[in-house]
Motif scaffolding. Structure first.
Motif, PDB file in Angstrom:
ATOM      1  N   THR A  39     121.017  44.805 113.667  1.00  0.00           N
ATOM      2  CA  THR A  39     121.634  45.272 115.010  1.00  0.00           C
ATOM      3  C   THR A  39     121.027  46.176 115.746  1.00  0.00           C
ATOM      4  OG1 THR A  39     122.367  47.328 113.600  1.00  0.00           O
ATOM      5  CG2 THR A  39     123.834  45.277 113.263  1.00  0.00           C
ATOM      6  N   PRO A  40     120.991  46.789 116.288  1.00  0.00           N
ATOM      7  CA  PRO A  40     120.251  47.882 116.812  1.00  0.00           C
ATOM      8  C   PRO A  40     120.740  49.329 116.333  1.00  0.00           C
ATOM      9  CG  PRO A  40     121.714  45.945 118.688  1.00  0.00           C
ATOM     10  CD  PRO A  40     121.682  45.475 117.387  1.00  0.00           C
ATOM     11  N   ALA A  41     121.520  49.351 115.909  1.00  0.00           N
ATOM     12  CA  ALA A  41     121.705  50.492 115.669  1.00  0.00           C
ATOM     13  C   ALA A  41     120.573  50.429 114.082  1.00  0.00           C
ATOM     14  CB  ALA A  41     123.112  50.786 114.713  1.00  0.00           C
ATOM     15  N   GLU A  42     120.299  49.649 113.721  1.00  0.00           N
ATOM     16  CA  GLU A  42     119.747  49.137 112.351  1.00  0.00           C
ATOM     17  C   GLU A  42     118.422  49.287 112.823  1.00  0.00           C
ATOM     18  OE1 GLU A  42     122.181  46.212 108.978  1.00  0.00           O
ATOM     19  OE2 GLU A  42     121.166  45.414 110.858  1.00  0.00           O
ATOM     20  N   VAL A  43     118.280  48.758 114.104  1.00  0.00           N
ATOM     21  CA  VAL A  43     115.931  48.426 114.115  1.00  0.00           C
ATOM     22  C   VAL A  43     115.587  50.052 114.644  1.00  0.00           C
ATOM     23  CG1 VAL A  43     114.457  48.205 116.061  1.00  0.00           C
ATOM     24  CG2 VAL A  43     115.855  46.040 115.168  1.00  0.00           C
ATOM     25  N   ARG A  44     117.360  51.145 115.215  1.00  0.00           N
ATOM     26  CA  ARG A  44     116.726  52.053 115.548  1.00  0.00           C
ATOM     27  C   ARG A  44     116.893  52.782 114.177  1.00  0.00           C
ATOM     28  NH1 ARG A  44     120.574  51.049 118.731  1.00  0.00           N
ATOM     29  NH2 ARG A  44     122.334  52.672 118.284  1.00  0.00           N
ATOM     30  N   TYR A  45     116.839  52.524 113.265  1.00  0.00           N
ATOM     31  CA  TYR A  45     117.055  53.093 112.121  1.00  0.00           C
ATOM     32  C   TYR A  45     115.757  52.706 111.608  1.00  0.00           C
ATOM     33  CZ  TYR A  45     117.180  53.790 107.001  1.00  0.00           C
ATOM     34  OH  TYR A  45     117.154  53.774 105.961  1.00  0.00           O
ATOM     35  N   ALA A  46     115.285  51.613 111.693  1.00  0.00           N
ATOM     36  CA  ALA A  46     114.094  51.072 110.909  1.00  0.00           C
ATOM     37  C   ALA A  46     113.211  51.806 111.753  1.00  0.00           C
ATOM     38  CB  ALA A  46     113.711  49.839 110.912  1.00  0.00           C
ATOM     39  N   ARG A  47     113.152  51.880 113.046  1.00  0.00           N
ATOM     40  CA  ARG A  47     111.685  52.558 113.660  1.00  0.00           C
ATOM     41  C   ARG A  47     111.414  54.284 113.471  1.00  0.00           C
ATOM     42  NH1 ARG A  47     112.141  51.766 119.975  1.00  0.00           N
ATOM     43  NH2 ARG A  47     109.827  50.157 119.659  1.00  0.00           N
ATOM     44  N   THR A  48     112.785  54.225 113.265  1.00  0.00           N
ATOM     45  CA  THR A  48     112.697  56.271 113.096  1.00  0.00           C
ATOM     46  C   THR A  48     112.360  56.238 111.419  1.00  0.00           C
ATOM     47  OG1 THR A  48     114.993  56.857 113.898  1.00  0.00           O
ATOM     48  CG2 THR A  48     114.582  57.931 112.584  1.00  0.00           C
ATOM     49  N   ILE A  49     112.466  55.418 110.494  1.00  0.00           N
ATOM     50  CA  ILE A  49     112.239  55.553 108.963  1.00  0.00           C
ATOM     51  C   ILE A  49     110.076  55.507 109.160  1.00  0.00           C
ATOM     52  CG2 ILE A  49     114.150  56.009 108.170  1.00  0.00           C
ATOM     53  CD1 ILE A  49     113.767  52.940 107.073  1.00  0.00           C
ATOM     54  N   GLY A  50     109.875  55.094 110.320  1.00  0.00           N
ATOM     55  CA  GLY A  50     109.013  54.556 110.132  1.00  0.00           C
ATOM     56  C   GLY A  50     108.036  52.963 110.220  1.00  0.00           C
ATOM     57  N   ALA A  51     109.768  52.114 111.295  1.00  0.00           N
ATOM     58  CA  ALA A  51     108.868  50.819 110.870  1.00  0.00           C
ATOM     59  C   ALA A  51     108.445  50.154 112.146  1.00  0.00           C
ATOM     60  CB  ALA A  51     110.199  49.396 110.161  1.00  0.00           C
ATOM     61  N   ASP A  52     107.777  49.762 111.831  1.00  0.00           N
ATOM     62  CA  ASP A  52     107.082  48.776 113.734  1.00  0.00           C
ATOM     63  C   ASP A  52     107.510  47.102 113.823  1.00  0.00           C
ATOM     64  OD1 ASP A  52     104.974  51.022 114.172  1.00  0.00           O
ATOM     65  OD2 ASP A  52     104.236  50.854 111.918  1.00  0.00           O
ATOM     66  N   LEU A  53     107.492  46.959 112.320  1.00  0.00           N
ATOM     67  CA  LEU A  53     107.628  45.265 112.303  1.00  0.00           C
ATOM     68  C   LEU A  53     109.195  44.852 111.529  1.00  0.00           C
ATOM     69  CD1 LEU A  53     104.428  44.077 111.547  1.00  0.00           C
ATOM     70  CD2 LEU A  53     104.768  43.647 113.563  1.00  0.00           C
ATOM     71  N   VAL A  54     110.212  44.010 110.971  1.00  0.00           N
ATOM     72  CA  VAL A  54     111.049  43.778 110.547  1.00  0.00           C
ATOM     73  C   VAL A  54     111.359  42.669 110.490  1.00  0.00           C
ATOM     74  CG1 VAL A  54     112.559  45.765 111.484  1.00  0.00           C
ATOM     75  CG2 VAL A  54     112.705  43.156 112.648  1.00  0.00           C
ATOM     76  N   GLY A  55     111.763  41.915 109.649  1.00  0.00           N
ATOM     77  CA  GLY A  55     111.915  40.691 108.574  1.00  0.00           C
ATOM     78  C   GLY A  55     113.088  41.014 107.502  1.00  0.00           C
TER      79      GLY A  55
ATOM     80  N   ASP B  39      96.438  45.731 116.136  1.00  0.00           N
ATOM     81  CA  ASP B  39      96.864  46.109 115.761  1.00  0.00           C
ATOM     82  C   ASP B  39      97.153  46.360 113.878  1.00  0.00           C
ATOM     83  OD1 ASP B  39      96.365  48.010 118.182  1.00  0.00           O
ATOM     84  OD2 ASP B  39      97.970  47.042 119.158  1.00  0.00           O
ATOM     85  N   GLU B  40      98.042  47.238 113.951  1.00  0.00           N
ATOM     86  CA  GLU B  40      98.449  47.470 112.336  1.00  0.00           C
ATOM     87  C   GLU B  40      99.643  47.616 112.213  1.00  0.00           C
ATOM     88  OE1 GLU B  40      95.481  49.106 109.610  1.00  0.00           O
ATOM     89  OE2 GLU B  40      96.379  50.646 109.756  1.00  0.00           O
ATOM     90  N   GLY B  41     100.419  47.342 111.667  1.00  0.00           N
ATOM     91  CA  GLY B  41     101.928  48.862 111.658  1.00  0.00           C
ATOM     92  C   GLY B  41     102.934  48.398 110.179  1.00  0.00           C
ATOM     93  N   VAL B  42     103.691  49.006 110.012  1.00  0.00           N
ATOM     94  CA  VAL B  42     104.764  49.397 108.638  1.00  0.00           C
ATOM     95  C   VAL B  42     105.696  48.077 108.892  1.00  0.00           C
ATOM     96  CG1 VAL B  42     106.153  50.133 107.309  1.00  0.00           C
ATOM     97  CG2 VAL B  42     104.290  51.487 108.388  1.00  0.00           C
ATOM     98  N   TYR B  43     105.696  47.530 108.370  1.00  0.00           N
ATOM     99  CA  TYR B  43     106.515  46.353 107.698  1.00  0.00           C
ATOM    100  C   TYR B  43     108.031  46.519 106.960  1.00  0.00           C
ATOM    101  CZ  TYR B  43     108.889  41.320 107.282  1.00  0.00           C
ATOM    102  OH  TYR B  43     109.267  40.515 107.272  1.00  0.00           O
ATOM    103  N   ALA B  44     109.498  46.312 107.321  1.00  0.00           N
ATOM    104  CA  ALA B  44     110.298  46.678 107.195  1.00  0.00           C
ATOM    105  C   ALA B  44     111.035  44.860 106.695  1.00  0.00           C
ATOM    106  CB  ALA B  44     111.059  47.682 107.844  1.00  0.00           C
TER     107      ALA B  44
END
Length: 267
Positions: free
Chosen positions: A189-205, A175-180
């Protein structure tokens, strides 16, 4: 005297590597993040191993799971790969120049392809720990850039579609995705993860995006691939820990390293 201009420092590092290895130019460069280290042993024969701290502008790694060496590898296809095991993260406080020094050194050493890997948190529940995911784009949430002054670089197609196609030829299930990229070193934080998902992220690091920008500025073709080591905060039912990242990377290491080596062999 150590050069103060970041590109002069990168050239000095490349000259040191060439002098110590006898290899005038490299074709491909790899930055190996958590879980990806074994691939250096699979892409070909390591002919030279240098301590990163001996090379101008480099320092020993500050994170468990990263090695403190730079290796010159003769690949199975006859190309030269520069494997940078000593990654500097933005949260170490050494500045953005230090973060992208490995990438700029690789470019100064002649590399035309930059392979960036990492261990990261996943925002898609289907990506269980140990899942490799191609990076199709990124969100730079560090509020900074490796570019200084009026330096305008088009990032429209930053992550090579050509190499992603090669990767899917090797493993059609990828698969492929957008990395934040967040700054870290704390997990999101969970809120930051929700924010990242909302703006288009699939991966965070906490890496990769700044390096990718520097690589594109240097004229390199960029390939990014992440290892999902954990589900991100608020998605995971358990607290996050660096030990989990290391454990997941170790468990997935042989499989993902073989995958990356097979991709490299086709470049």
């Amino acid at each position: 005297m150590t050069p103060t201009d970041p590109f002069d420092l990168a050239r000095a590092a490349a000259e040191y590597i060439a002098a110590q290895t006898g290899v005038a130019s490299h074709d491909i460069a790899l930055v190996l993040g958590s879980g990806w280290g074994e691939s250096a042993n699979l892409i070909g024969e390591t002919t030279h191993t240098l301590e990163a701290s001996d090379i101008p502008g480099f320092s020993a790694p500050a994170v468990e799971g990263h090695v403190g060496t730079v290796r010159s590898v003769l690949t199975t296809s006859g190309k030269r790969a520069l494997v940078v095991g000593s990654r500097t993260h933005y949260y170490e406080g050494k500045g953005v120049r230090a973060v992208v020094h490995g990438v700029r050194t690789a470019a100064a050493a002649g590399a035309k392809i930059m392979v960036l890997t990492n261990g990261c948190g996943g925002l898609q529940e289907k990506w269980t720990p140990g899942t490799p995911v191609l990076i199709s784009d990124h969100l730079n949430l560090t509020a900074t850039s490796p570019l200084e002054g009026a330096t305008f670089v088009d990032l429209t197609d930053l992550y090579s579609s050509r190499i992603r196609t090669i990767a899917r030829d090797v493993d059609p299930s990828l698969d492929e995705g957008v990395y934040a990229q967040f700054t870290g070193p704390h997990y999101e934080t969970p809120a930051e993860v929700r924010y990242a998902r909302t703006i288009g992220a699939d991966l965070v690091g906490m890496s990769t995006a700044l390096e990718a920008i520097a690589a594109r500025h240097a004229g390199m073709e960029v390939f990014g691939i992440s290892l999902v080591t954990n589900l991100a905060a608020g998605i995971s039912a358990t607290p996050l820990s660096h030990a989990e990242v290391i454990e997941s990377g170790t468990a997935a290491g042989p499989r993902i390293s073989r995958l990356l080596a097979d991709i490299i062999s086709r470049l």
